[in-house]
Design a protein around this motif. Structure first.
Motif, short mmCIF file in Angstrom:
data_model
loop_
_atom_site.label_atom_id
_atom_site.label_comp_id
_atom_site.label_asym_id
_atom_site.label_seq_id
_atom_site.Cartn_x
_atom_site.Cartn_y
_atom_site.Cartn_z
N VAL A 139 -6.43 9.11 -3.91
CA VAL A 139 -6.26 7.65 -3.76
C VAL A 139 -4.93 7.36 -3.06
O VAL A 139 -4.85 6.49 -2.19
N SER A 140 -3.90 8.12 -3.40
CA SER A 140 -2.59 7.96 -2.75
C SER A 140 -2.71 8.19 -1.25
O SER A 140 -2.16 7.42 -0.45
N ALA A 141 -3.41 9.24 -0.86
CA ALA A 141 -3.58 9.54 0.57
C ALA A 141 -4.34 8.42 1.28
O ALA A 141 -4.01 8.06 2.42
N LEU A 142 -5.35 7.88 0.64
CA LEU A 142 -6.11 6.79 1.25
C LEU A 142 -5.24 5.55 1.46
O LEU A 142 -5.29 4.91 2.52
N LEU A 143 -4.44 5.22 0.47
CA LEU A 143 -3.54 4.07 0.62
C LEU A 143 -2.47 4.33 1.68
O LEU A 143 -2.07 3.43 2.40
N TYR A 144 -2.03 5.57 1.78
CA TYR A 144 -1.05 5.94 2.80
C TYR A 144 -1.65 5.73 4.20
O TYR A 144 -0.98 5.24 5.11
N LEU A 145 -2.92 6.09 4.35
CA LEU A 145 -3.60 5.86 5.63
C LEU A 145 -3.64 4.37 5.97
O LEU A 145 -3.45 3.98 7.13
N VAL A 146 -3.90 3.54 4.97
CA VAL A 146 -3.90 2.09 5.20
C VAL A 146 -2.51 1.64 5.65
O VAL A 146 -2.36 0.88 6.61
N ALA A 147 -1.47 2.13 4.98
CA ALA A 147 -0.10 1.74 5.31
C ALA A 147 0.25 2.15 6.74
O ALA A 147 0.95 1.43 7.46
N CYS A 191 0.83 -1.21 0.00
CA CYS A 191 0.00 0.00 0.00
C CYS A 191 0.87 1.26 0.00
O CYS A 191 0.57 2.22 -0.72
N LEU A 192 1.95 1.24 0.78
CA LEU A 192 2.86 2.38 0.81
C LEU A 192 3.50 2.58 -0.56
O LEU A 192 3.56 3.72 -1.07
N GLY A 193 3.96 1.51 -1.17
CA GLY A 193 4.59 1.62 -2.49
C GLY A 193 3.63 2.14 -3.55
O GLY A 193 3.99 3.02 -4.34
N ILE A 194 2.42 1.63 -3.55
CA ILE A 194 1.43 2.10 -4.52
C ILE A 194 1.07 3.55 -4.25
O ILE A 194 0.92 4.36 -5.18
N SER A 195 0.97 3.90 -2.98
CA SER A 195 0.71 5.29 -2.61
C SER A 195 1.78 6.23 -3.15
O SER A 195 1.47 7.29 -3.71
N ILE A 196 3.02 5.82 -3.03
CA ILE A 196 4.13 6.64 -3.53
C ILE A 196 4.04 6.77 -5.06
O ILE A 196 4.17 7.87 -5.61
N LEU A 197 3.79 5.66 -5.74
CA LEU A 197 3.69 5.70 -7.21
C LEU A 197 2.53 6.57 -7.68
O LEU A 197 2.66 7.33 -8.64
N LEU A 198 1.40 6.48 -6.99
CA LEU A 198 0.26 7.30 -7.37
C LEU A 198 0.54 8.78 -7.11
O LEU A 198 0.11 9.65 -7.88
N GLY A 199 1.26 9.06 -6.03
CA GLY A 199 1.64 10.45 -5.76
C GLY A 199 2.54 11.01 -6.85
O GLY A 199 2.40 12.16 -7.26
N VAL A 200 3.45 10.19 -7.32
CA VAL A 200 4.34 10.61 -8.42
C VAL A 200 3.51 10.85 -9.68
O VAL A 200 3.66 11.88 -10.35
N GLY A 201 2.62 9.93 -9.98
CA GLY A 201 1.75 10.11 -11.15
C GLY A 201 0.90 11.36 -11.03
O GLY A 201 0.72 12.11 -12.00
N ALA A 218 7.43 5.15 7.19
CA ALA A 218 6.53 5.47 6.08
C ALA A 218 6.80 6.85 5.50
O ALA A 218 6.93 7.00 4.28
N PHE A 219 6.89 7.86 6.35
CA PHE A 219 7.02 9.22 5.83
C PHE A 219 8.34 9.44 5.09
O PHE A 219 8.34 10.01 3.99
N PRO A 220 9.47 9.01 5.65
CA PRO A 220 10.71 9.18 4.86
C PRO A 220 10.68 8.40 3.54
O PRO A 220 11.28 8.84 2.56
N SER A 221 9.98 7.29 3.51
CA SER A 221 9.89 6.53 2.26
C SER A 221 9.18 7.33 1.18
O SER A 221 9.50 7.20 -0.01
N VAL A 222 8.24 8.16 1.58
CA VAL A 222 7.53 9.00 0.63
C VAL A 222 8.49 9.96 -0.06
O VAL A 222 8.27 10.37 -1.20
#
Length: 110
Positions: free
Chosen positions: A49-57, A6-16, A66-70
Motif C-alpha cells: 500500500v505504501s508503494a502504491l501511494l508513493y506512485l500516486v505522489a 499521499c507521500l506522508g501516508i506512504s512514509i508512515l505505512l512504510g515505517v509501520g 519525494a525520495f529524500p523525504s522517504v
C-alpha cells in the motif's frame, strides 16, 4: 496538496511495515515460519500500500523531493526500534539522524 498527503501516508505505512516485519522476525524458527507469521504478512501488505501511494505522489512531486523525504522513515524506524525493541540509539545513531533530517531540510529548501 493531495500528493504530499499521499507521500506522508506512504512514509508512515512504510515505517509501520518495517516495525511489523521486525516483530515477525522475532522468534521465527525458520524462514518459512517467519514468512507465514501474521506480523510479516501485515508488514508486507503495508509495504504494498505504501508503494502504491508513493506512485500516486510521484505523479506531481519531483523525485528529487519525494525520495529524500522517504529517508525520514529511517529516523522514525530508529526511534521506534529503540522504544519497541530496545535497539541502540546512542550518539552515532543520533548523529546519523541529524544528518538525515538536515539533508531533507536542505533539499526541501532548494
Amino acid at each position: 496538496m493531495v500528493y504530499y498527503v499521499c507521500l506522508g501516508i506512504s512514509i508512515l505505512l512504510g515505517v509501520g511495515g518495517q516495525i511489523l516485519l521486525k516483530q515477525g522476525a522475532i522468534d521465527g524458527q525458520t524462514f518459512v515460519a517467519q514468512m507465514l507469521r501474521p506480523h510479516t504478512v501485515g508488514g508486507l501488505a503495508l509495504y504494498v500500500v505504501s508503494a502504491l501511494l508513493y506512485l500516486v505522489a510521484l505523479r506531481r512531486l519531483p523525485v528529487s523531493v519525494a525520495f529524500p523525504s522517504v529517508s525520514l522513515s529511517y529516523v522514525a524506524v530508529a526511534v521506534l526500534g529503540n522504544l519497541a525493541f530496545h535497539e541502540p540509539l546512542g550518539l552515532p545513531q543520533l548523529g546519523g539522524i541529524a544528518l538525515i533530517v538536515g539533508g531533507v531540510v536542505l533539499l526541501a529548501w532548494t
